[in-house]
Design an enzyme around this catalytic site. Structure first.
Site, PDB file in Angstrom:
ATOM      1  N   GLY A 117       0.579  -1.496   0.152  1.00 58.69           N
ATOM      2  CA  GLY A 117       0.525   0.186  -0.072  1.00 58.69           C
ATOM      3  C   GLY A 117       0.631   1.265   0.078  1.00 58.69           C
ATOM      4  N   GLU A 118       0.149   2.643   0.530  1.00 59.45           N
ATOM      5  CA  GLU A 118       1.067   3.564   0.637  1.00 59.45           C
ATOM      6  C   GLU A 118       1.011   4.280  -0.535  1.00 59.45           C
ATOM      7  OE1 GLU A 118       4.738   3.299   2.598  1.00 59.45           O
ATOM      8  OE2 GLU A 118       4.609   1.971   4.227  1.00 59.45           O
ATOM      9  N   GLY A 119       0.536   3.743  -1.543  1.00 56.44           N
ATOM     10  CA  GLY A 119       1.221   4.401  -3.014  1.00 56.44           C
ATOM     11  C   GLY A 119       2.549   3.965  -3.858  1.00 56.44           C
TER      12      GLY A 119
END
Length: 360
Positions: free
Chosen positions: A318-320
């Site tokens: 995740g996180e980008g």
């Protein structure tokens, strides 16, 4: 709701004339037709978004939406909620995975608090959009009210508008942070698709078999209890979603309304994109899927959206992070379209005919 409705109404169809010109140039380039595969599709769509064959993605931003989840009380995650605010501070300080990969891609990374169970200093350089300090435990009641669902989506749209007020924005990446958020994401795709929860639910932070079985039971219980209406995306978000998922949906709608391509990250970001595109089908034209997560339900999200991820690196962070890596491929695709010469430009005649017709 006015902001959401106005933003949805503002989404324009892509420039079909430029799209056709892009496709023709790609077909005429000095190489076998279709030989650069998905990069060709991406480049043509970017051209249609920007209205030019020479697209430059100079101004990139990745927004990492953070929120906490009451359903963690049910033991669905390996980590405690306290990790969420700690990671927000890590994003601000530049020490997280997304900071490193975002910098490599030439993108600014900005965190957004949609629902973290923590009081951040108002001066902290993040987007302060807290709806509440985490959702309610949806194993016992709805995750949020319908009004809160609307507020979270509107907050994502506001973030896009605030970014545009600061300066140019050529492409937006979406990412997430929130302990326990693979659980609502699995619930969201289950609510829309009707596919069994078992097929859609993965290990998230790395839970064992016992915890995974419990996670599946928790989601099944919530869906049976709340019966979210798949024809009403706000109902799905309110009953089994998350504040950061709503924020991610708002980012997609806000970007599409502004004519900006948006590249969504993994499982949670795609749950947000799914909410967005169920509300605003026209937004799908502006959406690019960065990668395929190892989370079980991700492929079903992509299938429902009708999008093909650019990469599969077995990410599950995740996180980008996937969005950051994909931005580099999107950059490359723009150069594929604009800079590769056509047969005519390099004075090679009848090449495609000779490739496809041996008797020529």
């Amino acid at each position: 709701m006015d902001l959401i409705e106005k933003s949805i109404a503002a989404i324009k169809p892509l420039n079909e004339t430029v799209y056709a010109q892009a496709r023709q140039r790609l077909a005429d380039q000095a190489r076998p037709a279709g030989s650069l595969g998905l990069l060709e599709d991406v480049s043509a769509r970017l051209a249609a978004i920007f209205g030019t064959l020479d697209v430059h993605l100079s101004h990139k931003v990745i927004v990492t939406c953070a929120g906490d989840h009451g359903v963690t009380e049910e033991g669905v995650s390996l980590f405690p909620q306290e990790v969420t605010p700690q990671m927000v501070f890590n994003f601000v300080n530049g020490g997280a995975s997304i900071n490193v990969l975002g910098k490599h891609a030439g993108a600014r990374v900005i965190a957004a608090d949609l629902g973290v169970n923590y009081d951040f200093d108002p001066e902290l350089p993040i987007f302060h959009k807290k709806v509440a300090k985490g959702t309610a435990n949806f194993a016992r009641g709805p995750a949020m009210t319908r009004e809160q669902a609307e507020q979270s989506i509107a907050a994502g749209i506001e973030i896009v508008n605030e970014l545009l007020a600061q300066g140019p924005l050529d492409i937006l990446g979406t990412g997430d942070m929130g302990i326990g958020n693979t659980t609502p994401s699995s619930a969201v795709i289950a609510a829309f698709s009707g596919i069994s929860v078992e097929k859609l639910t993965g290990r998230g932070t790395g839970i064992d078999d016992t915890a995974l079985a419990n996670k599946i039971r928790v989601i099944e219980k919530a869906l049976d209890m709340h019966r979210p209406d798949p024809t009403d995306p706000l109902d799905v978000l309110a009953k089994v979603g998350g504040f950061e998922i709503g924020g991610l949906a708002g980012l997609v709608i806000g970007a599409a309304a502004a004519g900006i391509p948006v590249v969504c990250d993994g499982f949670i970001a795609t749950a947000g994109a799914l909410i967005a595109c169920e509300l605003a089908p026209a937004a799908k034209a502006y959406l690019f899927a960065s990668h395929r997560s190892v989370e079980a339900g991700h492929v079903f999200m992509h299938d429902r959206l009708g999008v093909e991820p650019l990469i599969d690196l077995r990410f599950r962070l995740g996180e980008g992070t996937g969005a950051a890596v994909a931005m580099e491929l999107l950059d490359a695709s723009t150069r594929v379209l604009a800079d590769i010469k056509t047969f005519e430009e390099v004075a090679i005649t009848d090449a495609q005919k000779k490739i496809t017709d041996p008797s020529a």
